[in-house]
Design an enzyme around this catalytic site. Sequence first.
Site, PDB file in Angstrom:
ATOM      1  N   THR A 152      -1.868   4.069   3.369  1.00 45.63           N
ATOM      2  CA  THR A 152      -2.625   4.535   2.371  1.00 45.63           C
ATOM      3  C   THR A 152      -2.926   6.110   2.874  1.00 45.63           C
ATOM      4  OG1 THR A 152      -3.327   2.573   1.676  1.00 45.63           O
ATOM      5  CG2 THR A 152      -4.524   4.495   0.720  1.00 45.63           C
TER       6      THR A 152
ATOM      7  N   HIS B 140      -1.929   4.773   9.018  1.00 47.65           N
ATOM      8  CA  HIS B 140      -1.754   3.822   7.958  1.00 47.65           C
ATOM      9  C   HIS B 140      -1.186   4.155   6.666  1.00 47.65           C
ATOM     10  CE1 HIS B 140      -2.330  -0.655   7.333  1.00 47.65           C
ATOM     11  NE2 HIS B 140      -2.116  -0.610   8.544  1.00 47.65           N
TER      12      HIS B 140
ATOM     13  N   HIS C   2      -6.700 -10.456   3.198  1.00 44.53           N
ATOM     14  CA  HIS C   2      -5.478 -10.919   3.697  1.00 44.53           C
ATOM     15  C   HIS C   2      -5.954 -12.176   4.576  1.00 44.53           C
ATOM     16  CE1 HIS C   2      -1.770  -8.450   3.165  1.00 44.53           C
ATOM     17  NE2 HIS C   2      -2.609  -7.448   3.188  1.00 44.53           N
TER      18      HIS C   2
ATOM     19  N   HIS D 158      -0.641  -9.819  -1.095  1.00 41.87           N
ATOM     20  CA  HIS D 158      -1.282  -9.033  -2.226  1.00 41.87           C
ATOM     21  C   HIS D 158      -0.985  -9.990  -3.572  1.00 41.87           C
ATOM     22  CE1 HIS D 158      -0.523  -5.189   0.237  1.00 41.87           C
ATOM     23  NE2 HIS D 158      -1.460  -5.751   0.797  1.00 41.87           N
TER      24      HIS D 158
ATOM     25  N   SER E 170       0.931  -1.120  -0.008  1.00 39.71           N
ATOM     26  CA  SER E 170      -0.060   0.093  -0.040  1.00 39.71           C
ATOM     27  C   SER E 170       0.817   1.119   0.040  1.00 39.71           C
ATOM     28  CB  SER E 170      -0.769   0.214   1.422  1.00 39.71           C
ATOM     29  OG  SER E 170      -1.579  -1.005   1.209  1.00 39.71           O
TER      30      SER E 170
HETATM   31 ZN   LIG Z   1      -2.928  -1.862   0.209  1.00 39.84          ZN
END
Ligand SMILES: [Zn+2]
Length: 508
Positions: free
Chosen positions: A160, A158, A292, A469, A106
């Site tokens: 993003t 976080h 996830h 991912h 991310s």
């Molecule tokens: Zn992400």
Amino acid sequence: MFTSKKRLIAVILSIAVILTTGFMMLTASASDENQVKNNYSGKTPKYVFLFIGDGMSYPQIYSSEIFLGKKLYGDSKIGTSKLSFSTFPVEGTCATFDAETFIPDSASTATSISTGNKTLGGIINMDTERKTSFKTITEYVKEKGYKVGVITSVSLDHATPAAFYAHQPSRNNYYDISVELAKSNFDFFGGGGFKQPKGSKGDQTDVIEIAKQNGFKYVNTKEGILSLNSESGRVIAVNPVLDRDKALAYEIDRASDDLSLSDFVKKGIDVLYNPKGFFMMVEGGKIDWACHANDAAASIKDTLAFSKSVDQALQFYEKHPDDTLIIVTGDHETGGMTIGFAGTAYETFFNKIGYQKKSFLEFDKEIAQYRENTPASEAKLTDLLPSIKESFGLITSEDADASKNEGMVLSDYELETLKGAFEQTMIPAKERKLSERESILYGTYEPLSVTITHILNNKSGIGWTTYSHTGLPLPVFAKGLGQEIFNGYYDNTDLFKKMVSILKIDIK
Ligand SMILES: [Zn+2]
């Protein structure tokens, strides 16, 4: 001699042909890039919304639409029901690879969207050497007089959200990231809290104090947040209900009277609305976390919550159609989710997803309690079967409801798989030593919970390939001023270039 000389010439010629062809292919791909439309000369939007579904690509969107369709039509007909943004007039596709891998994180992907630069995983808005900082789209628009808002369903520090206000060599520098937030001149931060508000050792100045000194109002009650408006000044609004990671609850677990991502977008609009304009980035962060963990029901419910938050922007758009642009995309796909599983071949049974009543995370808590209260020698899977039935709808052939709900009956194979996971789950996580096979079966998750969601998802016709991912490209939906240049197949760095062109920003 002559023959071998001739052969040598032939070899040289063919190498030349290969090289030329290769060069031509290179120039072909370069001119393809030139065909990406990053130039816009129309009216500049005053109000720009950028929605990012973390971990959200086609599978997350489409599984939600099939789920809705199944609820709507039952068995009467096959059909999907569109999300708010999948009806947008323009849809493009973007690639997500970063400076070193096709499976990015991310931090690097948000850096691409926010600054137009490729970098390494884990880096927030800095080059691959971690030396030079990149200027963000939000910093540019702030200079133009727009108000700026950053909203997320996970913690505000976080990766993003951080990529829209911070510049850090590591996404894990939570305190340094939150200090950048507190010292920023932006106008609204809303959603989750801070992971390390006083630093990793708890000995630094509280980030909330720094923010207050910088003129921010800090609001963390439901009443306080709901009463925010355009007179509230610069605001940090943190949801009073947070999980262990300072994020909003999974939508599937959220109490109906708790605030949702949609509420934060609504209040963000109220705070930011002004005649000069605003830029708002909204992240649906827990789609990624659910994927996830390979929990399709949690992913679908969070994708639907994300879609509802886009509805707030759409309502705003209806009032300001000549001044607004809404962009909706993801940052990367998570989980390798897909529609289709070996055990269900050409069929899907999405109604089964509806039996799940809580996220894997909430079920983990029940397991932890059972593990603590039960001596290992007495632990048996049958003790947990009632709560597995209640939370996921899965039953054994001996269950009283087995004959009327055959689709939810565990096969012998599934029951065996569940027993294997139960044995591992009863070992406290720190003492668990997983074989390669078990690591692939459970990842780093609670073995029983992840096995239950795997079984339920597989029974529904949903497959997973990873706990990380994937490299899948993403859809980009656009509606409003400048929408047409989001058509086509381009790179995630082009998203920045498109926004720059639409907002008529001079890149310095
Ligand atoms: Zn992400």
